[in-house]
Design an enzyme around this catalytic site. Structure first.
Site, PDB file in Angstrom:
ATOM      1  N   SER A  46      -1.506  -1.860   1.373  1.00 35.25           N
ATOM      2  CA  SER A  46      -2.823  -1.303   1.721  1.00 35.25           C
ATOM      3  C   SER A  46      -3.907  -2.373   1.839  1.00 35.25           C
ATOM      4  O   SER A  46      -4.767  -2.295   2.712  1.00 35.25           O
ATOM      5  CB  SER A  46      -3.263  -0.285   0.681  1.00 35.25           C
ATOM      6  OG  SER A  46      -2.414   0.818   0.707  1.00 35.25           O
ATOM      7  N   ASP A  74      -1.232   8.733   0.262  1.00 35.41           N
ATOM      8  CA  ASP A  74      -0.369   7.624  -0.150  1.00 35.41           C
ATOM      9  C   ASP A  74       0.183   7.842  -1.558  1.00 35.41           C
ATOM     10  O   ASP A  74       1.364   7.606  -1.825  1.00 35.41           O
ATOM     11  CB  ASP A  74      -1.204   6.343  -0.075  1.00 35.41           C
ATOM     12  CG  ASP A  74      -0.484   5.114  -0.575  1.00 35.41           C
ATOM     13  OD1 ASP A  74       0.339   4.565   0.169  1.00 35.41           O
ATOM     14  OD2 ASP A  74      -0.750   4.700  -1.721  1.00 35.41           O
ATOM     15  N   ASP A  92      -3.557   3.172   7.313  1.00 33.23           N
ATOM     16  CA  ASP A  92      -3.325   1.745   7.080  1.00 33.23           C
ATOM     17  C   ASP A  92      -1.844   1.403   7.232  1.00 33.23           C
ATOM     18  O   ASP A  92      -1.491   0.315   7.637  1.00 33.23           O
ATOM     19  CB  ASP A  92      -3.899   1.289   5.724  1.00 33.23           C
ATOM     20  CG  ASP A  92      -3.529   2.197   4.569  1.00 33.23           C
ATOM     21  OD1 ASP A  92      -2.850   3.215   4.796  1.00 33.23           O
ATOM     22  OD2 ASP A  92      -3.919   1.887   3.433  1.00 33.23           O
ATOM     23  N   HIS A  93      -0.963   2.374   6.897  1.00 34.01           N
ATOM     24  CA  HIS A  93       0.481   2.145   7.023  1.00 34.01           C
ATOM     25  C   HIS A  93       1.188   3.477   6.883  1.00 34.01           C
ATOM     26  O   HIS A  93       0.579   4.484   6.517  1.00 34.01           O
ATOM     27  CB  HIS A  93       0.967   1.170   5.949  1.00 34.01           C
ATOM     28  CG  HIS A  93       0.573   1.615   4.569  1.00 34.01           C
ATOM     29  ND1 HIS A  93       1.153   2.697   3.949  1.00 34.01           N
ATOM     30  CD2 HIS A  93      -0.396   1.176   3.734  1.00 34.01           C
ATOM     31  CE1 HIS A  93       0.573   2.879   2.781  1.00 34.01           C
ATOM     32  NE2 HIS A  93      -0.382   1.985   2.628  1.00 34.01           N
ATOM     33  N   PHE A 114     -17.256   9.615  -9.396  1.00 30.75           N
ATOM     34  CA  PHE A 114     -16.978  10.978  -9.846  1.00 30.75           C
ATOM     35  C   PHE A 114     -15.756  11.131 -10.738  1.00 30.75           C
ATOM     36  O   PHE A 114     -15.379  12.250 -11.062  1.00 30.75           O
ATOM     37  CB  PHE A 114     -16.851  11.888  -8.619  1.00 30.75           C
ATOM     38  CG  PHE A 114     -18.088  11.902  -7.770  1.00 30.75           C
ATOM     39  CD1 PHE A 114     -19.249  12.515  -8.228  1.00 30.75           C
ATOM     40  CD2 PHE A 114     -18.114  11.275  -6.525  1.00 30.75           C
ATOM     41  CE1 PHE A 114     -20.400  12.515  -7.465  1.00 30.75           C
ATOM     42  CE2 PHE A 114     -19.263  11.274  -5.752  1.00 30.75           C
ATOM     43  CZ  PHE A 114     -20.416  11.899  -6.224  1.00 30.75           C
ATOM     44  N   HIS A 126       6.199   1.855   1.162  1.00 30.20           N
ATOM     45  CA  HIS A 126       5.603   2.092   2.479  1.00 30.20           C
ATOM     46  C   HIS A 126       6.679   1.938   3.546  1.00 30.20           C
ATOM     47  O   HIS A 126       7.772   1.440   3.270  1.00 30.20           O
ATOM     48  CB  HIS A 126       4.486   1.077   2.750  1.00 30.20           C
ATOM     49  CG  HIS A 126       3.359   1.187   1.771  1.00 30.20           C
ATOM     50  ND1 HIS A 126       2.425   0.209   1.598  1.00 30.20           N
ATOM     51  CD2 HIS A 126       3.027   2.182   0.911  1.00 30.20           C
ATOM     52  CE1 HIS A 126       1.559   0.584   0.673  1.00 30.20           C
ATOM     53  NE2 HIS A 126       1.894   1.771   0.238  1.00 30.20           N
TER      54      HIS A 126
HETATM   55 ZN    ZN Z   1       0.645   2.762  -1.087  1.00 26.61          ZN
END
Ligand code: ZN
Length: 468
Positions: free
Chosen positions: A49, A273, A314-315, A222, A387
């Site tokens: 990432s 993810d 991102d992937h 949060f 990933h």
């Molecule tokens: Zn990841």
């Protein structure tokens, strides 16, 4: 958010709306332009990432686990290579308001690539960072982090001293061993924003009462660590806002008239993810649903004629959707119509690797495949699923969205956005409206533009439309 996540997520959503599911369209699937991004890192076939987000936000591929620095080796123990500037910095230099929204920790690998420069993604607080300036400090002390107008996410403990107790979860305390309270430091910044309109919020109640008109900059933390998965979220006054709620509030703050040159917003649905890493398709798909809600809310909030919206990942992950003549409308978390060679059924959703590995497949385990706690089976036993290396889709709509077609390197995304928004290298390459050139002075107001980066989302907005 690879292609299989999008397809399975679309079916999941459709089935939630009592359709068979296959024909459902996620909000970003209605965008007119789609491209494919190659996500490898400089030194890795399958990306992580941090390096993938660096490509997306800074426009340069780098090495595995590096955040906002290039792939060179200059001997610097803290950065490894040269620091890279990001879309956020380019937008600020062009006079735009900026925002960063995530449901992970604000210091986590993806969001941090928008503002920090470190050799290793896990240097989030002083305790982790082996003497280098940690990511949380870079966010609060350095540019462009300290000048970001809207910061919403999780990860309070990375900003709090170890002597302080978390204000919501009294069982937890801060993680900083340097005694710093970065939340107090953030409040005291003497920067470009009006200090009277600087707000720190950490509950849903405070978030709901935040008035965009009287907010110049806001830090919302949060959760002690990552924010909750959407379906586990406490929606009460002491709980957390949703990704869609944070995104809409961010746009309301950033799109105020006083921000004459528009804005850039990055939004990350970062817990898709996390669902995949533990082989929980249910969590990955319900988090994709939260992203779908956020994109739908974006489209209802901005003017699509002056706002570029880009959605991407991102992937990918080693997640598959298979079947042999499985009837249309079969529950997406259910079973295929045939059985394995030993007569044991199997789920249509499976992973290549991860903790869902079962040495001897059995039918009992398959009675609960729809449960949120169920883990899909895998071929290889790993503590965490990995990933995947195939290309990820990039969806775009709005001004200059045609730039996002074909197959391109992931780093191209940042350059295409900067070109469309007249920032970064392209800052001086946009034509000024004739009347403003005549009037003289620096009065150019660039295009309204918004970018959604699927797992990660950015928005950029301005006014003038004539020259596109
Ligand atoms: Zn990841």
């Amino acid at each position: 958010m690879g292609m299989s996540t999008v397809t399975a997520g679309r079916i999941y959503r459709g089935q939630e709306f009592r359709q068979s599911g296959e024909q459902y369209r996620l909000a970003f699937e209605k965008f007119p332009f789609v491209g494919l991004a190659k996500t490898y890192n400089v030194n890795a076939q399958v990306g992580d990432s941090a390096a993938c987000a660096t490509a997306l936000f800074c426009g340069a591929k780098t090495n595995f686990h590096r955040v906002g620095v290039d792939s060179t080796s200059d001997g610097n123990l803290c950065t490894g290579g040269r620091p890279l500037s990001s879309l956020i910095e380019w937008a600020q230099r062009a006079g735009k308001a900026t925002g960063l929204v995530t449901n992970t920790r604000l210091t986590h690998s993806t969001p941090s690539a928008a503002y920090a420069h470190v050799l290793r993604r896990d240097w989030e607080s002083h305790t982790d960072s082996t003497g280098c300036k940690d990511i949380a400090r870079q966010l609060v002390e350095d540019r462009p982090g300290r000048d970001i107008n809207v910061l919403f996410g999780g990860g309070r403990l990375k900003f709090m001293p170890s002597t302080a107790t978390d204000p919501v979860d009294s069982k937890q305390s801060g993680e900083r061993s340097d005694g710093r309270n970065l939340i107090d430091d953030w409040r005291a910044i003497r920067g470009r924003h009006d200090r009277r309109q600087r707000h720190y919020v950490y509950t849903k109640y405070q978030f709901d009462n935040l008035q965009p008109e009287t907010t110049d900059s806001v830090l919302g933390l949060f959760s002690p660590s990552h924010m909750s998965f959407e379906r586990d979220r406490n929606r009460g006054p002491s709980g957390e806002p949703s990704l869609a709620e944070m995104t809409v509030k961010a746009i309301q703050i950033l799109s105020q008239k006083k921000h004459k040159r528009g804005f850039l917003l990055i939004v990350e649905a970062g817990r898709i993810d996390h669902g995949h890493h533990v082989n929980s398709a249910w969590h990955a798909l319900t988090e994709l649903a939260a992203l779908d809600d956020a994109v739908r809310a974006v489209l209802a909030t901005v003017d699509p004629s002056d706002t570029l919206v880009v959605a991407t990942a991102d992937h990918s992950h080693v997640f598959t959707l298979g079947g042999n003549r499985t009837p249309r409308g079969t529950p997406i978390t259910g079973l295929d119509s045939q059985k394995d060679i030993n007569g044991v059924p199997y789920t249509t959703l499976l992973y290549g690797n991860g903790p869902g590995y079962v040495p001897e497949r059995n039918i009992t385990r398959l009675e609960r495949t729809h449960d949120s706690e169920y883990r899909q089976e895998t071929a290889v036993n790993l503590r965490y699923e990995t990933h995947a290396g195939e290309d990820v889709p990039v969806y775009a709509t709005g001004p200059r969205s045609h730039l996002f077609t074909g197959t391109f390197e992931q780093s191209y995304v940042a350059h295409a956005i900067s070109y469309a928004a007249c920032i970064g290298h392209y800052r001086n390459q946009c034509q000024r409206p004739v009347e403003e050139v005549k009037a003289g002075g620096d009065t150019y107001r660039p295009q309204a533009l918004l970018v959604v980066l699927g797992v990660t989302m950015a928005a950029l907005r301005a006014r003038q439309l004539g020259q596109w």
